[in-house]
Scaffold this motif. Structure first.
Motif, short mmCIF file in Angstrom:
data_model
loop_
_atom_site.label_atom_id
_atom_site.label_comp_id
_atom_site.label_asym_id
_atom_site.label_seq_id
_atom_site.Cartn_x
_atom_site.Cartn_y
_atom_site.Cartn_z
N GLY A 154 0.81 -1.14 0.02
CA GLY A 154 -0.02 0.07 0.01
C GLY A 154 0.71 1.11 -0.02
N GLN A 155 0.09 2.43 0.16
CA GLN A 155 0.97 3.69 0.01
C GLN A 155 1.65 4.00 1.39
OE1 GLN A 155 1.30 5.54 -2.65
NE2 GLN A 155 0.06 4.31 -4.09
N GLY A 156 1.23 3.41 2.55
CA GLY A 156 1.71 3.85 3.70
C GLY A 156 0.89 4.84 4.46
N THR A 157 1.29 4.64 5.90
CA THR A 157 0.92 5.71 6.74
C THR A 157 2.25 6.30 7.61
OG1 THR A 157 -1.22 4.55 7.34
CG2 THR A 157 -0.22 5.96 8.99
N ARG A 158 2.23 7.69 7.59
CA ARG A 158 3.52 7.99 8.10
C ARG A 158 2.94 8.59 9.68
NH1 ARG A 158 8.65 8.56 8.31
NH2 ARG A 158 9.14 10.41 9.86
N LEU A 159 3.75 7.69 10.36
CA LEU A 159 3.47 7.99 11.98
C LEU A 159 4.56 9.03 12.63
CD1 LEU A 159 1.89 7.34 14.34
CD2 LEU A 159 3.46 5.14 14.80
N THR A 160 4.27 9.92 13.35
CA THR A 160 4.87 10.58 13.95
C THR A 160 4.62 10.78 15.45
OG1 THR A 160 5.16 12.18 12.14
CG2 THR A 160 5.78 12.97 14.39
N ILE A 161 5.36 10.20 16.51
CA ILE A 161 5.45 10.35 17.59
C ILE A 161 6.00 11.64 18.34
CG2 ILE A 161 5.79 9.01 19.84
CD1 ILE A 161 4.05 7.51 17.60
N ASN A 162 5.06 12.42 19.01
CA ASN A 162 5.63 13.61 19.68
C ASN A 162 6.11 13.33 21.12
OD1 ASN A 162 5.07 15.21 17.17
ND2 ASN A 162 2.87 14.88 17.68
N PRO A 163 7.40 13.93 21.45
CA PRO A 163 7.76 13.67 22.74
C PRO A 163 7.02 14.38 23.72
CG PRO A 163 9.46 14.77 21.42
CD PRO A 163 8.44 14.47 20.45
#
Lengths: 116, 109
Positions: B100-109
């Motif tokens: 698939g095209q993907g999910t961009r995951l960002t974890i904020n501190p």
């Protein structure tokens, strides 16, 4: 216990030139895959090799793209007369034989190709 | 053409929260796999779920598969900053993976 390696890691070329990308799979892996990933996109299947069977070339975008594999070892992906649209990361993966449904693929770090 | 479609395309959450990503596909499959990609380079295999399985766990990862709805979800519990990456589902049908095209995951501190 080396993983999949690819070379070069980066390649900058001029439009119209030919480029050759190399992939060294994990020893013993009979299946080898090439993918293309444009910036911000998913992986686009290009070609796969399985042992001595005829390769599945169904993903190659044009006749400028070709790939070879010697036995169950190194593979090269060649792009002739490169175009700017060929700029992408080219990823190689290998896996064990397709005898089961598992087929976990192990990826190399990719070659980032930039066509100016 | 891509078979899997991830949802959402991008997800940003606080460290410690759970992250859920979804994947839908179109044709019958043998298995579905989730991969992670850091910095746009090599992918790392996370987990595989077979078509006759409904749920699978691996550490902080939980994957579900609903073949009747042709969908899967990936749950990452107690997220960490190091989980920041792109996550792709890939379906295994006739001898090759389709991503698939993907999910961009960002974890904020």
């Amino acid at each position: 216990g080396a993983g999949v390696s690819q070379s070069p890691s980066n390649k900058v070329t001029e439009k119209g030139k030919d480029v050759e990308l190399r992939c060294d799979p994990i020893s013993g892996h009979t299946a080898l895959y090439w993918y293309r990933q444009r910036l911000g996109q998913g992986l686009e299947f290009l070609i796969y090799f399985q042992g001595n069977s005829a390769p599945d070339k169904s993903g190659l975008p044009s006749d400028r793209f070709s790939a070879e594999r010697t036995g169950e070892s190194v593979s090269t992906l060649t792009i002739q007369r490169t175009q700017q649209e060929d700029s992408a990361v080219y990823l190689c993966a290998s896996s064990l034989a397709l005898a089961s449904s598992y087929n976990e693929q192990f990826f190399g770090p990719g070659t980032r190709l930039t066509v100016l | 053409s891509q078979q899997g479609e991830e949802d959402p395309q991008a997800l940003s959450i606080q460290e410690g929260e759970n992250a859920t990503m979804n994947c839908s596909y179109k044709t019958s499959i043998n298995n579905l796999q989730w991969y992670r990609q850091n910095s746009g380079r090599g992918l790392v295999h996370l987990i595989l779920i077979r078509s006759n399985e409904r749920e699978k766990h691996s550490g902080r990862l939980r994957v579900t598969l609903d073949t009747s709805k042709k969908s899967s979800s990936l749950l990452i519990t107690a997220s960490r900053a190091a989980d920041t990456a792109s996550y792709f589902c890939a379906t295994m049908g006739a001898q090759k993976l389709v991503f698939g095209q993907g999910t961009r995951l960002t974890i904020n501190p």
